[in-house]
Design a protein around this motif. Structure first.
Motif, mmCIF file in Angstrom:
data_model
loop_
_atom_site.group_PDB
_atom_site.id
_atom_site.type_symbol
_atom_site.label_atom_id
_atom_site.label_comp_id
_atom_site.label_asym_id
_atom_site.label_seq_id
_atom_site.Cartn_x
_atom_site.Cartn_y
_atom_site.Cartn_z
ATOM 1 N N GLU A 85 -22.102 23.532 35.628
ATOM 2 C CA GLU A 85 -22.483 22.132 35.941
ATOM 3 C C GLU A 85 -21.148 21.341 36.464
ATOM 4 O OE1 GLU A 85 -24.706 19.028 36.598
ATOM 5 O OE2 GLU A 85 -25.527 20.881 36.252
ATOM 6 N N ASP A 86 -19.940 21.887 35.942
ATOM 7 C CA ASP A 86 -18.650 21.301 36.183
ATOM 8 C C ASP A 86 -18.521 21.369 37.512
ATOM 9 O OD1 ASP A 86 -18.234 20.399 33.521
ATOM 10 O OD2 ASP A 86 -17.364 21.973 33.172
ATOM 11 N N ARG A 88 -20.628 22.138 39.797
ATOM 12 C CA ARG A 88 -21.778 21.247 40.748
ATOM 13 C C ARG A 88 -21.467 19.837 40.811
ATOM 14 N NH1 ARG A 88 -26.901 23.962 41.194
ATOM 15 N NH2 ARG A 88 -28.046 22.203 41.167
ATOM 16 N N GLN A 89 -20.886 19.221 39.717
ATOM 17 C CA GLN A 89 -20.698 17.840 39.853
ATOM 18 C C GLN A 89 -19.568 17.586 40.700
ATOM 19 O OE1 GLN A 89 -21.992 15.025 38.567
ATOM 20 N NE2 GLN A 89 -23.739 16.610 37.428
ATOM 21 N N GLN A 91 -18.741 19.174 43.413
ATOM 22 C CA GLN A 91 -19.149 19.348 44.722
ATOM 23 C C GLN A 91 -19.574 17.805 45.354
ATOM 24 O OE1 GLN A 91 -22.397 22.207 44.097
ATOM 25 N NE2 GLN A 91 -21.119 23.928 44.382
ATOM 26 N N ILE A 92 -20.486 17.241 44.459
ATOM 27 C CA ILE A 92 -20.817 15.935 44.652
ATOM 28 C C ILE A 92 -19.644 14.924 44.966
ATOM 29 C CG2 ILE A 92 -22.110 13.876 44.063
ATOM 30 C CD1 ILE A 92 -24.015 16.291 45.002
ATOM 31 N N ALA A 93 -19.117 14.985 43.735
ATOM 32 C CA ALA A 93 -17.760 14.015 43.579
ATOM 33 C C ALA A 93 -16.802 14.145 44.847
ATOM 34 C CB ALA A 93 -17.088 14.276 42.605
#
Length: 437
Positions: A85-86, A88-89, A91-93
């Motif tokens: 999850e870290d 994945r976040q 990537q978006i950030a």
């Protein structure tokens, strides 16, 4: 980190019998260490280029403490399959940080400083970074497709169109290819310009990806226009970068204007072409990328592989980014190659070993249908990444092209992410991990 939160790719032990138990353990260790390195580069603003806690910066090195468009986009691309999850976040950030700092003309910054939030649009000599913009477009489309969630692209739809318009403006003569300034891509201290192989491959891929994005947004007519442009670029690209004594229809070239810069019949895509000259050197990264993006067909890719293999670009480790390196006194030599002693022969962009290019080499070989060889090269890549200046498994930025010793920053995000992607492409997530999934 539990393996079940890491990846859904399984190891296929029956296909890896050629590897020793020690080599399989090496891949297992390398895969988990690579994930740790990516996690070292997770910040609230996105992926840093290299671990902020483990590298000392000097002068111009301060820009390593940034979210870089090309490094960040590639790190996001190559970690798409990870269920962390870290990551994945981050990537978006990464994409949010870059696009939120888009310039008024549509340019996406080369990097955004993590501590200050200040964007940087140019590199050495104030020259714009062209490939940064293309990697962001390609990365966003692939991320949205993989997640089956287009909210990121929808949120930035207007900005992505402005970015495509900014890129298209670099086709200054409407020939289909972009006219690239010198030292304006990832090789930002190197002398290629005008029609540059690596950049034109990315331009083709950007057009292809953007047409898919427009289809998803319901702009089908506009998407078709970009698809037609993609086909035009493909045709122009092959005629430009794969020299031949024959036309596509098989006729012999005979006029002086057609043949004045001819190399005969090519064995690889040449690095750079301008109206007045060309570079016959082999841009290894550009050739690998052309096949992996579907631009180069398998027959020509196999010809390129035979040349690269025979030239030993994977020796001592995979893989040198340029063959052969430019020597002082060569017409292609630039005085600025000595800046910070970076581009001496067999250094940095001038024939240095880059793990992220090595990961593309492994995937290139595997896609050619040579799985046993790809496995052996993956093991060699693991041994390269296992080295370090201070500690094992530093996943350094780059290595000396002759000695193989690490010379770049430690815990480089795209070096680690590239290794992860190569493991995924070969379905080589080791058994120690797959047993826990």
């Amino acid at each position: 980190m539990e393996a079940s939160k890491t990846s859904k790719i399984l190891f296929r032990p029956e296909e890896y019998r050629a590897l020793s138990e020690e080599e399989r353990r090496l891949l297992a260790d390398g895969y988990l260490r690579a994930i740790e390195v990516v996690r070292k580069n997770v910040t609230p603003a996105g992926f840093s280029a290299c671990s902020l806690a483990d590298n000392t910066v000097y002068g111009t090195d301060a820009n390593y403490r940034s979210v870089w468009a090309r490094d960040g986009a590639l790190t996001a691309l190559w970690t798409i399959d990870l269920e962390d999850e870290d990551i994945r976040q981050a990537q978006i950030a990464t994409f949010d940080t870059l696009l939120d700092n888009q310039g008024p003309n549509g340019q996406i910054p080369a990097n955004v400083h993590i501590e200050t939030g200040v964007p940087e649009y140019a590199g050495v000599g104030g020259i714009a970074s062209i490939d940064s913009v293309m990697w962001v477009i390609v990365g966003i489309v692939h991320l949205c497709e993989a997640r089956e969630d287009w909210s990121l692209a929808e949120r930035h739809a207007g900005r992505l169109q402005k970015a495509m318009d900014w890129l298209a403006a670099h086709d200054s003569n409407n020939c289909g290819l972009l006219e690239i300034p010198e030292a304006s891509d990832w090789a930002d201290l190197f002398g290629f310009s005008y029609h540059v192989l690596y950049d034109e491959v990315l331009w083709y891929r950007s057009l292809d990806c953007y047409s898919r994005l427009l289809d998803r947004l319901g702009e089908n007519e506009k998407a078709e226009g970009y698809r037609q442009q993609t086909l035009r670029v493909r045709k122009k690209f092959m005629a430009t970068f794969w020299p031949s004594t024959h036309t596509e229809e098989g006729a012999m070239l005979h006029s002086f204007t057609d043949a004045q810069y001819s190399l005969g019949d090519a064995r690889y895509l040449v690095a750079q072409v301008s109206p007045f000259s060309f570079s016959w050197r082999c841009d290894v990264c550009g050739n690998l990328l052309a096949f992996l993006t579907g631009l180069l067909d398998k027959e020509r890719a196999m010809m390129a592989f035979r040349f690269l293999w025979g030239s030993g670009v994977n020796d001592p480790f995979p893989v040198k980014n340029l063959y052969p390196p430019v020597q002082a006194g060569d017409p292609e030599w630039r005085s600025y190659y000595a800046v910070n002693l970076l581009n001496l022969p067999n250094h940095y962009h001038n024939g240095g070993l880059w793990p992220f290019v090595g990961s593309m080499w492994v995937r290139f070989i595997h896609r050619l249908g040579l799985p046993d060889l790809a496995q052996r090269e993956l093991v060699k890549l693991a041994k390269l990444c296992q080295q370090g200046m201070s500690f094992p498994w530093e996943f350094n930025e780059w290595h000396h092209g002759m000695t193989g010793r690490p010379m770049g920053k430690a815990y480089q995000a795209w070096s680690a992410a590239g290794f992860i992607r190569a493991c995924h492409d070969l379905e080589a997530v080791p058994s120690e991990i797959s047993h826990a999934i």
